[in-house]
Design a protein around this motif. Structure first.
Motif, PDB file in Angstrom:
ATOM      1  N   VAL A 174     -13.720 -24.208  16.277  1.00 37.57           N
ATOM      2  CA  VAL A 174     -13.897 -23.037  17.502  1.00 37.57           C
ATOM      3  C   VAL A 174     -15.901 -22.649  17.735  1.00 37.57           C
ATOM      4  N   SER A 175     -15.774 -21.338  19.352  1.00 40.99           N
ATOM      5  CA  SER A 175     -16.864 -21.750  18.972  1.00 40.99           C
ATOM      6  C   SER A 175     -16.720 -20.009  19.217  1.00 40.99           C
ATOM      7  N   ASP A 176     -18.122 -19.173  18.709  1.00 37.16           N
ATOM      8  CA  ASP A 176     -18.211 -18.273  18.231  1.00 37.16           C
ATOM      9  C   ASP A 176     -17.430 -17.089  19.192  1.00 37.16           C
ATOM     10  N   GLU A 177     -17.152 -17.369  20.271  1.00 39.05           N
ATOM     11  CA  GLU A 177     -16.932 -16.690  21.388  1.00 39.05           C
ATOM     12  C   GLU A 177     -15.398 -16.909  21.396  1.00 39.05           C
ATOM     13  N   HIS A 178     -14.574 -17.397  20.722  1.00 33.48           N
ATOM     14  CA  HIS A 178     -13.341 -17.959  20.019  1.00 33.48           C
ATOM     15  C   HIS A 178     -12.580 -17.564  18.829  1.00 33.48           C
ATOM     16  N   GLU A 179     -13.758 -17.943  17.993  1.00 31.02           N
ATOM     17  CA  GLU A 179     -14.093 -16.515  17.020  1.00 31.02           C
ATOM     18  C   GLU A 179     -13.388 -15.738  16.969  1.00 31.02           C
ATOM     19  N   GLN A 180     -14.559 -14.803  17.760  1.00 32.15           N
ATOM     20  CA  GLN A 180     -14.029 -13.148  18.044  1.00 32.15           C
ATOM     21  C   GLN A 180     -12.316 -13.392  18.737  1.00 32.15           C
ATOM     22  N   TRP A 181     -12.471 -14.092  19.728  1.00 28.32           N
ATOM     23  CA  TRP A 181     -11.307 -13.503  20.771  1.00 28.32           C
ATOM     24  C   TRP A 181      -9.695 -14.050  19.404  1.00 28.32           C
ATOM     25  N   LEU A 182      -9.930 -15.214  18.765  1.00 29.04           N
ATOM     26  CA  LEU A 182      -8.913 -15.148  17.837  1.00 29.04           C
ATOM     27  C   LEU A 182      -8.314 -13.937  16.719  1.00 29.04           C
ATOM     28  N   LYS A 183      -9.547 -13.211  16.123  1.00 26.42           N
ATOM     29  CA  LYS A 183      -9.833 -11.953  15.308  1.00 26.42           C
ATOM     30  C   LYS A 183      -9.125 -10.379  16.428  1.00 26.42           C
ATOM     31  N   GLU A 184      -9.811 -10.615  17.453  1.00 21.95           N
ATOM     32  CA  GLU A 184      -8.902  -9.840  17.779  1.00 21.95           C
ATOM     33  C   GLU A 184      -7.866  -9.549  19.046  1.00 21.95           C
ATOM     34  N   TYR A 185      -7.395 -10.575  19.209  1.00 28.24           N
ATOM     35  CA  TYR A 185      -6.081 -10.896  19.663  1.00 28.24           C
ATOM     36  C   TYR A 185      -4.904 -11.091  18.230  1.00 28.24           C
ATOM     37  N   PHE A 186      -5.610 -11.381  17.414  1.00 27.57           N
ATOM     38  CA  PHE A 186      -4.132 -11.657  15.839  1.00 27.57           C
ATOM     39  C   PHE A 186      -5.146 -11.126  14.708  1.00 27.57           C
ATOM     40  N   ARG A 187      -5.750 -10.189  14.155  1.00 25.47           N
ATOM     41  CA  ARG A 187      -6.655  -9.974  13.455  1.00 25.47           C
ATOM     42  C   ARG A 187      -7.321 -10.969  12.766  1.00 25.47           C
ATOM     43  N   THR A 188      -7.111 -12.119  12.507  1.00 25.18           N
ATOM     44  CA  THR A 188      -7.811 -13.183  11.636  1.00 25.18           C
ATOM     45  C   THR A 188      -7.533 -14.740  12.774  1.00 25.18           C
ATOM     46  N   LYS A 189      -8.560 -15.008  12.643  1.00 29.69           N
ATOM     47  CA  LYS A 189      -8.325 -16.654  13.079  1.00 29.69           C
ATOM     48  C   LYS A 189      -7.710 -16.966  12.744  1.00 29.69           C
ATOM     49  N   SER A 190      -7.312 -17.542  11.166  1.00 31.97           N
ATOM     50  CA  SER A 190      -5.585 -18.382  11.282  1.00 31.97           C
ATOM     51  C   SER A 190      -4.111 -18.214  12.104  1.00 31.97           C
ATOM     52  N   ALA A 191      -4.067 -16.588  11.640  1.00 29.52           N
ATOM     53  CA  ALA A 191      -3.439 -16.402  12.383  1.00 29.52           C
ATOM     54  C   ALA A 191      -3.189 -16.581  13.646  1.00 29.52           C
ATOM     55  N   GLY A 192      -3.796 -16.004  14.519  1.00 29.58           N
ATOM     56  CA  GLY A 192      -4.349 -16.835  15.905  1.00 29.58           C
ATOM     57  C   GLY A 192      -4.014 -17.956  15.768  1.00 29.58           C
ATOM     58  N   ALA A 193      -4.734 -19.010  15.035  1.00 31.09           N
ATOM     59  CA  ALA A 193      -4.674 -20.835  15.287  1.00 31.09           C
ATOM     60  C   ALA A 193      -2.985 -20.873  15.097  1.00 31.09           C
ATOM     61  N   GLU A 194      -2.469 -20.640  14.321  1.00 32.26           N
ATOM     62  CA  GLU A 194      -1.493 -20.499  13.298  1.00 32.26           C
ATOM     63  C   GLU A 194      -0.058 -20.340  14.964  1.00 32.26           C
ATOM     64  N   PHE A 195      -0.430 -19.452  15.872  1.00 32.88           N
ATOM     65  CA  PHE A 195       0.225 -19.320  17.042  1.00 32.88           C
ATOM     66  C   PHE A 195       0.266 -20.206  18.211  1.00 32.88           C
ATOM     67  N   VAL A 196      -1.828 -20.182  18.245  1.00 34.91           N
ATOM     68  CA  VAL A 196      -1.904 -20.637  19.844  1.00 34.91           C
ATOM     69  C   VAL A 196      -1.442 -22.950  19.609  1.00 34.91           C
ATOM     70  N   VAL A 197      -2.256 -22.887  17.861  1.00 39.36           N
ATOM     71  CA  VAL A 197      -1.880 -24.883  18.360  1.00 39.36           C
ATOM     72  C   VAL A 197      -0.609 -25.124  18.074  1.00 39.36           C
ATOM     73  N   PRO A 198       0.555 -24.432  17.994  1.00 37.24           N
ATOM     74  CA  PRO A 198       1.815 -24.597  18.234  1.00 37.24           C
ATOM     75  C   PRO A 198       2.235 -24.753  19.729  1.00 37.24           C
ATOM     76  N   TRP A 199       2.060 -23.637  20.226  1.00 37.55           N
ATOM     77  CA  TRP A 199       2.077 -23.209  21.105  1.00 37.55           C
ATOM     78  C   TRP A 199       1.642 -23.902  22.268  1.00 37.55           C
ATOM     79  N   ALA A 200       0.445 -24.785  21.881  1.00 38.43           N
ATOM     80  CA  ALA A 200      -0.474 -24.953  23.433  1.00 38.43           C
ATOM     81  C   ALA A 200      -0.251 -26.995  23.261  1.00 38.43           C
ATOM     82  N   VAL A 201       0.043 -27.199  21.661  1.00 40.74           N
ATOM     83  CA  VAL A 201       1.609 -28.446  21.493  1.00 40.74           C
ATOM     84  C   VAL A 201       2.631 -28.391  22.347  1.00 40.74           C
ATOM     85  N   ASP A 202       3.577 -27.426  22.097  1.00 39.83           N
ATOM     86  CA  ASP A 202       4.848 -27.178  22.777  1.00 39.83           C
ATOM     87  C   ASP A 202       4.779 -27.655  24.783  1.00 39.83           C
ATOM     88  N   THR A 203       3.560 -26.374  24.599  1.00 40.07           N
ATOM     89  CA  THR A 203       3.104 -26.821  25.884  1.00 40.07           C
ATOM     90  C   THR A 203       3.025 -27.821  27.031  1.00 40.07           C
TER      91      THR A 203
END
Length: 141
Positions: free
Chosen positions: A8-37
């Protein structure tokens, strides 16, 4: 649970950290959501297009690098229009340009993005490398 490594870009990494506390937590939410969508959107357009129309869409995405900011209905319309007008791709597969454009126009941005991802995946995925276009299209139509 299996892990997925993504760049991910630095911008996306920062966004994940801001909204989900960590990029791992953000990825664990965003990836399944994107696949389901993606799958909900592909299933919603399933059966709306003929095999000839889907082949035209596939051909319109050959050698295309799909970027997130170009994953909207207008881009799908433009790619298909160019493929039909410049490459006569629709006639190669026996699809009516007017009917295809009318069907595409009825899609929303999410459905269009899913269709573009599906079409691009055929050309870039190792999974589909040796799969005939007819078989790939049959899975969606």
């Amino acid at each position: 649970m299996p892990q997925v490594a993504a760049r991910v870009s630095d911008e996306h990494e920062q966004w994940l950290k801001e909204y989900f506390r960590t990029k791992s937590a953000g990825a664990e939410f965003v990836v399944p959501w994107a696949v389901d969508t993606f799958f909900r959107s592909i299933n919603s357009v399933r059966g709306q297009f003929s095999a000839a129309e889907l082949k035209t869409i596939l051909e319109a995405h050959k050698d295309v690098k799909l970027l997130p900011d170009q994953s909207r209905l207008a881009y799908l319309q433009l790619r298909v229009q160019d493929a039909c007008e410049l490459g006569m791709v629709n006639t190669k597969y026996g699809a009516s340009k007017a009917n295809l454009e009318a069907k595409i126009k009825r899609l929303n941005d999410t459905q269009a993005a899913a269709l573009m991802i599906w079409a691009t995946a055929y050309w870039v995925s190792k999974e589909w490398k040796d799969i005939d276009m007819d078989d790939y299209v049959r899975d969606v139509s």
